[in-house]
Design a protein around this motif. Structure first.
Motif, mmCIF file in Angstrom:
data_model
loop_
_atom_site.group_PDB
_atom_site.id
_atom_site.type_symbol
_atom_site.label_atom_id
_atom_site.label_comp_id
_atom_site.label_asym_id
_atom_site.label_seq_id
_atom_site.Cartn_x
_atom_site.Cartn_y
_atom_site.Cartn_z
ATOM 1 N N GLY A 38 14.155 11.992 -3.331
ATOM 2 C CA GLY A 38 13.658 12.987 -4.231
ATOM 3 C C GLY A 38 12.318 13.006 -4.356
ATOM 4 O O GLY A 38 11.741 14.092 -4.778
ATOM 5 N N GLN A 39 11.534 11.935 -3.901
ATOM 6 C CA GLN A 39 10.104 11.990 -3.764
ATOM 7 C C GLN A 39 9.496 12.807 -2.781
ATOM 8 O O GLN A 39 8.420 13.295 -2.760
ATOM 9 C CB GLN A 39 9.662 10.414 -3.668
ATOM 10 C CG GLN A 39 9.908 9.785 -4.980
ATOM 11 C CD GLN A 39 9.529 9.933 -6.215
ATOM 12 O OE1 GLN A 39 8.427 10.714 -6.200
ATOM 13 N NE2 GLN A 39 10.413 10.157 -7.216
ATOM 14 N N PRO A 82 5.674 7.552 1.115
ATOM 15 C CA PRO A 82 5.194 6.719 0.370
ATOM 16 C C PRO A 82 5.254 7.035 -1.047
ATOM 17 O O PRO A 82 5.627 7.920 -1.383
ATOM 18 C CB PRO A 82 3.691 6.761 0.904
ATOM 19 C CG PRO A 82 3.332 8.247 1.415
ATOM 20 C CD PRO A 82 4.545 8.555 2.016
ATOM 21 N N ILE A 83 4.739 6.163 -1.712
ATOM 22 C CA ILE A 83 4.747 6.268 -3.203
ATOM 23 C C ILE A 83 3.868 7.650 -3.595
ATOM 24 O O ILE A 83 2.896 8.009 -3.179
ATOM 25 C CB ILE A 83 4.327 5.035 -3.779
ATOM 26 C CG1 ILE A 83 4.772 5.043 -5.638
ATOM 27 C CG2 ILE A 83 2.653 5.016 -3.793
ATOM 28 C CD1 ILE A 83 4.359 4.027 -6.301
ATOM 29 N N LYS A 84 4.308 8.466 -4.651
ATOM 30 C CA LYS A 84 3.579 9.681 -4.772
ATOM 31 C C LYS A 84 3.519 9.560 -6.364
ATOM 32 O O LYS A 84 4.066 8.886 -7.203
ATOM 33 C CB LYS A 84 4.465 11.050 -4.612
ATOM 34 C CG LYS A 84 4.966 11.100 -3.239
ATOM 35 C CD LYS A 84 4.098 11.468 -2.528
ATOM 36 C CE LYS A 84 4.563 11.905 -0.917
ATOM 37 N NZ LYS A 84 3.444 12.679 -0.055
ATOM 38 N N VAL A 85 2.547 10.427 -6.921
ATOM 39 C CA VAL A 85 2.340 10.807 -8.298
ATOM 40 C C VAL A 85 3.806 11.053 -8.981
ATOM 41 O O VAL A 85 4.187 10.535 -9.946
ATOM 42 C CB VAL A 85 1.389 11.869 -8.495
ATOM 43 C CG1 VAL A 85 1.324 12.136 -10.167
ATOM 44 C CG2 VAL A 85 -0.064 11.527 -8.235
ATOM 45 N N GLY A 86 4.716 11.730 -8.397
ATOM 46 C CA GLY A 86 6.031 12.117 -8.909
ATOM 47 C C GLY A 86 6.913 10.899 -9.075
ATOM 48 O O GLY A 86 7.666 11.253 -9.995
ATOM 49 N N THR A 87 6.627 9.759 -8.514
ATOM 50 C CA THR A 87 7.567 8.790 -8.626
ATOM 51 C C THR A 87 7.354 8.368 -9.882
ATOM 52 O O THR A 87 8.509 7.793 -10.425
ATOM 53 C CB THR A 87 6.819 7.667 -7.690
ATOM 54 O OG1 THR A 87 6.895 8.164 -6.279
ATOM 55 C CG2 THR A 87 7.945 6.442 -7.525
ATOM 56 N N ALA A 88 6.365 8.342 -10.687
ATOM 57 C CA ALA A 88 6.329 8.087 -11.861
ATOM 58 C C ALA A 88 6.839 8.927 -12.875
ATOM 59 O O ALA A 88 6.990 8.615 -14.097
ATOM 60 C CB ALA A 88 4.637 7.788 -12.247
ATOM 61 N N TYR A 89 7.375 10.124 -12.540
ATOM 62 C CA TYR A 89 8.005 11.100 -13.528
ATOM 63 C C TYR A 89 9.468 10.916 -13.614
ATOM 64 O O TYR A 89 10.097 11.363 -12.913
ATOM 65 C CB TYR A 89 7.462 12.482 -12.914
ATOM 66 C CG TYR A 89 6.106 12.843 -13.320
ATOM 67 C CD1 TYR A 89 5.135 12.260 -12.728
ATOM 68 C CD2 TYR A 89 5.753 13.791 -14.055
ATOM 69 C CE1 TYR A 89 3.899 12.497 -12.981
ATOM 70 C CE2 TYR A 89 4.531 14.163 -14.349
ATOM 71 C CZ TYR A 89 3.603 13.446 -13.779
ATOM 72 O OH TYR A 89 2.136 13.794 -14.146
ATOM 73 N N ASN A 90 9.819 9.986 -14.457
ATOM 74 C CA ASN A 90 11.189 9.565 -14.761
ATOM 75 C C ASN A 90 11.808 9.756 -15.936
ATOM 76 O O ASN A 90 12.921 9.509 -16.348
ATOM 77 C CB ASN A 90 11.390 8.108 -14.218
ATOM 78 C CG ASN A 90 10.963 7.559 -13.001
ATOM 79 O OD1 ASN A 90 11.530 8.164 -12.033
ATOM 80 N ND2 ASN A 90 10.240 6.573 -12.788
ATOM 81 N N THR A 91 10.891 10.460 -16.982
ATOM 82 C CA THR A 91 11.272 10.904 -18.422
ATOM 83 C C THR A 91 11.134 12.115 -18.591
ATOM 84 O O THR A 91 10.162 12.923 -17.921
ATOM 85 C CB THR A 91 10.636 9.836 -19.265
ATOM 86 O OG1 THR A 91 9.568 10.416 -19.777
ATOM 87 C CG2 THR A 91 10.794 8.423 -18.811
ATOM 88 N N ILE A 134 0.702 -1.350 -0.022
ATOM 89 C CA ILE A 134 0.094 -0.056 0.078
ATOM 90 C C ILE A 134 0.858 1.173 -0.082
ATOM 91 O O ILE A 134 0.432 2.088 -0.572
ATOM 92 C CB ILE A 134 -0.901 -0.122 1.166
ATOM 93 C CG1 ILE A 134 -2.207 -0.932 1.062
ATOM 94 C CG2 ILE A 134 -1.707 1.363 1.577
ATOM 95 C CD1 ILE A 134 -2.660 -1.247 2.150
ATOM 96 N N ARG A 135 1.988 1.095 0.673
ATOM 97 C CA ARG A 135 2.818 2.373 0.679
ATOM 98 C C ARG A 135 3.538 2.555 -0.696
ATOM 99 O O ARG A 135 3.906 3.582 -1.157
ATOM 100 C CB ARG A 135 3.987 2.170 1.765
ATOM 101 C CG ARG A 135 3.482 2.577 3.254
ATOM 102 C CD ARG A 135 4.652 2.432 4.298
ATOM 103 N NE ARG A 135 5.750 3.625 3.694
ATOM 104 C CZ ARG A 135 5.745 4.762 3.994
ATOM 105 N NH1 ARG A 135 4.908 5.262 4.597
ATOM 106 N NH2 ARG A 135 6.728 5.371 3.564
ATOM 107 N N GLY A 136 3.675 1.431 -1.290
ATOM 108 C CA GLY A 136 4.354 1.454 -2.824
ATOM 109 C C GLY A 136 5.877 1.574 -2.593
ATOM 110 O O GLY A 136 6.340 1.587 -3.666
#
Length: 648
Positions: free
Chosen positions: A383-384, A204-213, A195-197
């Motif tokens: 960084g997240q 925890p996991i954030k929307v920004g975690t997906a921003y890698n490109t 659940i934390r991701g």
């Protein structure tokens, strides 16, 4: 247990796999429909694959949330066997209903994304005051019906397969009770981690975690719209993110244009002003901004401190362009990063880099990128945290170097690596950037001057108080960085800018602590700036970016509330706590509370006398200035005037 029978854990794992597979189908549909947003599939194949893997992480998070209660129900049934049929049906229909809603959100997300280029958020419900109009608009568009087709097909398939899984549920489970209980608790712990991701304890996991490109579409491909909707809903409930209405928007815009001397305004962007220097420099020097954690000006000798905590910073200030009346916008690091790089003020508890908005701004990163600079951000830790990485990557930073990039043995606390290691490790990275032949723009965010404090054994502080030791060590780390930088080939063609994210106070003399906002601002470039100067004019973090551009002598467009301190002036600067706002002038400091009560103080004399009744016109003028600036920023954000496309 026979292979064709499932206990509580086995059934839950089966539901995880089935649900993630369904989400995957929606992600594939999302990818196919949005494929035109990718220039080349073959050139971006690795990033696309990474986005799909990232999607699985977000899917696991959502599955964990939705399956937590059903798993507890299944576990109770597994141990007791009481009311087996009733509670098994409850668990079955609970799973079915929750995931049906989740799949509907995924289906609705595709047309929403096509319209707004953003995954589904609470903004989709902003038209609920006209529901009949919205429903008719949806029903009258045939294309929207097409997105319901995969929803019905996949949900029907899900119902059939889910039913088969539940038919394999064996009650009670096999094995010793204590063993089954232990395994159930372990699996519950794994679900909570899912659940934390992220395993990181920092965030925890954030929307920004997906921003890698650098591709907005590929970044968003890795998201789950159920997650973005939940996140935006929770943020909408948070009072920190409520919009402000201090004065009328039109009044704010008319007055801010007056304050900023905007004579001919752009029809759509009220802050837009082209800046063309008298002489355009052929040289494009490198720019390094060091945002110093908690480095309040009051710790420096030149501002009255006698403990010799910052000998290097004091020496640097004496041999540079030093601004002695500069104030930070807010009280958090995210305020400092945002205001320094994008030149807008802080507004109470609002987090401008929050995930659900992920707005773009014409900040220094985009301006310098358009001028041919590479753009990098270096931090010591995660960084997240505060969604800084995701926000910066979506705002023209090429890269964010964070704790994941450092050797594990160099990480000493939750805040990652010590300051001197941050600089020492990344000096070679700067060399690599310089070797490309392009000018570079780099921002360093230090952390050692913030608890949990860590002083490396190789540094010997003079003071006994750990906070004072942290200031000493932070100052020493800056010195080590400049010693290393001075040995590099790019040093003489580099401008170094030092500013704090916010300050630190020991005594709170006023309801808004001036120590918490007063920051050193140093421009040091021995190969570029001649002589040394001290400037006394009032300014803020929001003026750093425009002032840098003034020094660079390059044409640019200012779409911010900041000014070039070398050529312009402001009567006051605003500061913000989470409840009150303050206005600092040459002689007075105004503090305004949420209920409108205000205090006016002669802060340079450290007077606690409230002069609000003695100087009502001054207080009114200061208050109006702050309201105009804060409301203008709110208006810019609310009406999509925060960003225009720069041409290269």
């Amino acid at each position: 247990m026979k292979l064709n029978r499932l206990n509580n854990i086995g059934l839950t794992i089966g539901i995880y796999v089935l649900s993630i597979a369904q989400f995957l189908v929606f992600r594939i549909l999302f990818f196919i429909i949005g494929i035109e947003n990718i220039d080349s599939i073959s050139d971006n194949s690795q990033m696309i694959a990474g986005a799909f893997l990232m999607g699985v992480r977000f899917d696991i998070v959502i599955c964990g949330y939705l399956l937590l209660l059903p798993f507890i129900i299944l576990s109770i049934i597994d141990f007791t066997g009481d009311y087996r049929k009733i509670f098994t049906k409850v668990a079955f229909y609970l799973v079915l209903v929750l995931f049906t809603i989740a799949f509907l959100i995924n289906a609705a997300d595709i047309p929403y994304f096509n319209q707004f280029f953003s995954r589904l958020s609470i903004s989709a419900f902003q038209w609920f005051d006209s529901p009949v109009f919205v429903i008719k608009m949806i029903l009258e568009e045939p294309l929207y019906w097409l997105y319901l087709l995969p929803f019905f097909v996949l949900t029907s398939l899900y119902f059939i397969l889910l039913k088969k899984l539940f038919h394999k549920f064996q009650v009670p489970g096999n094995g010793k009770l204590i063993t089954r209980l232990a395994l159930t608790l372990v699996f519950l712990g794994i679900m909570l981690i899912g659940i934390r991701g992220r395993i990181s304890e920092k965030a925890p996991i954030k929307v920004g975690t997906a921003y890698n490109t650098d591709s907005p579409f590929i970044n968003q491909l890795g998201l789950n719209p159920v997650f973005t909707l939940m996140q935006s809903y929770l943020e909408n409930l948070d009072n920190r993110n409520q919009v402000i209405r201090l004065i009328d928007d039109k009044e704010a815009i008319v007055n801010i244009q007056h304050y900023l001397d905007i004579e001919k305004s752009n029809d759509y962007y009220p802050l837009y002003r082209e800046v063309i220097p008298d002489t355009i420099s052929k040289n494009k020097p490198n720019v390094i901004i060091v945002i110093m954690e908690s480095m309040t000006a009051s710790k420096m000798r030149r501002h009255g401190n006698t403990d010799n905590l910052t000998p290097f910073l004091d020496s640097l200030a004496e041999n540079s362009y030093y601004f002695d009346s500069i104030y930070t916008a807010g009280i958090h690091t995210y305020n400092g990063v945002f205001s320094t790089l994008f030149s807008y003020p802080a507004i109470f508890r609002q987090q401008p880099m929050r995930e659900s908005k992920m707005l773009q701004y014409n900040g220094i990163s985009e301006t310098l990128s358009a001028l041919g600079y590479s753009t990098s951000y270096f931090t010591t830790h995660d960084g997240q945290f505060d969604n800084i990485e995701g926000f910066l990557i979506s705002n023209h930073f090429d890269e964010v170097i964070s704790v994941d990039d450092y050797p594990e043995d160099a990480i000493k606390t939750t805040l990652g690596v010590p300051d001197d290691y941050l600089f020492r490790y990344n000096i070679n990275h700067l060399n690599d950037l310089a070797a490309t032949g392009k000018p570079f723009f780099a921002t360093f965010m230090t952390a050692s001057n913030h608890g949990p404090y860590y002083i490396p054994e190789y540094y010997k502080p003079r003071n006994e108080d750990v906070r004072d030791q942290a200031f000493e060590y932070a100052d020493w780390s800056l010195e080590q960085f400049m010693k290393l930088a001075s040995k590099q080939s790019w040093f003489n063609n580099t401008m170094f800018v030092f500013v704090a994210d916010h300050g630190l106070h020991k005594k709170r003399s006023y309801e808004i602590s001036l120590e918490y906002h007063h920051t050193p601002l140093i421009f040091f470039a021995p190969g570029l700036l001649k002589g040394k100067h001290v400037f006394n004019q009032i300014g803020g973090q929001i003026d750093v970016y425009p002032t840098i551009m003034g020094f660079l002598q390059q044409p640019w467009v200012n779409n911010t509330l900041g000014i070039d301190l070398m050529k312009e002036s402001r009567p006051y600067i605003m500061v913000n706590s989470e409840m009150n706002y303050g206005v600092i002038g040459k002689n007075f400091f105004l503090i305004v509370k949420p209920d409108g009560r205000a205090g006016l103080y002669k802060y340079k004399k450290k007077s606690m006398v409230n002069y609000i009744t003695s100087f009502p016109r001054i207080a009114k003028d200061m208050d109006h200035y702050a309201k105009v600036n804060l409301q203008s920023f709110e208006y810019i954000n609310d009406n999509g005037k925060n960003h225009f496309t720069l041409t290269r």
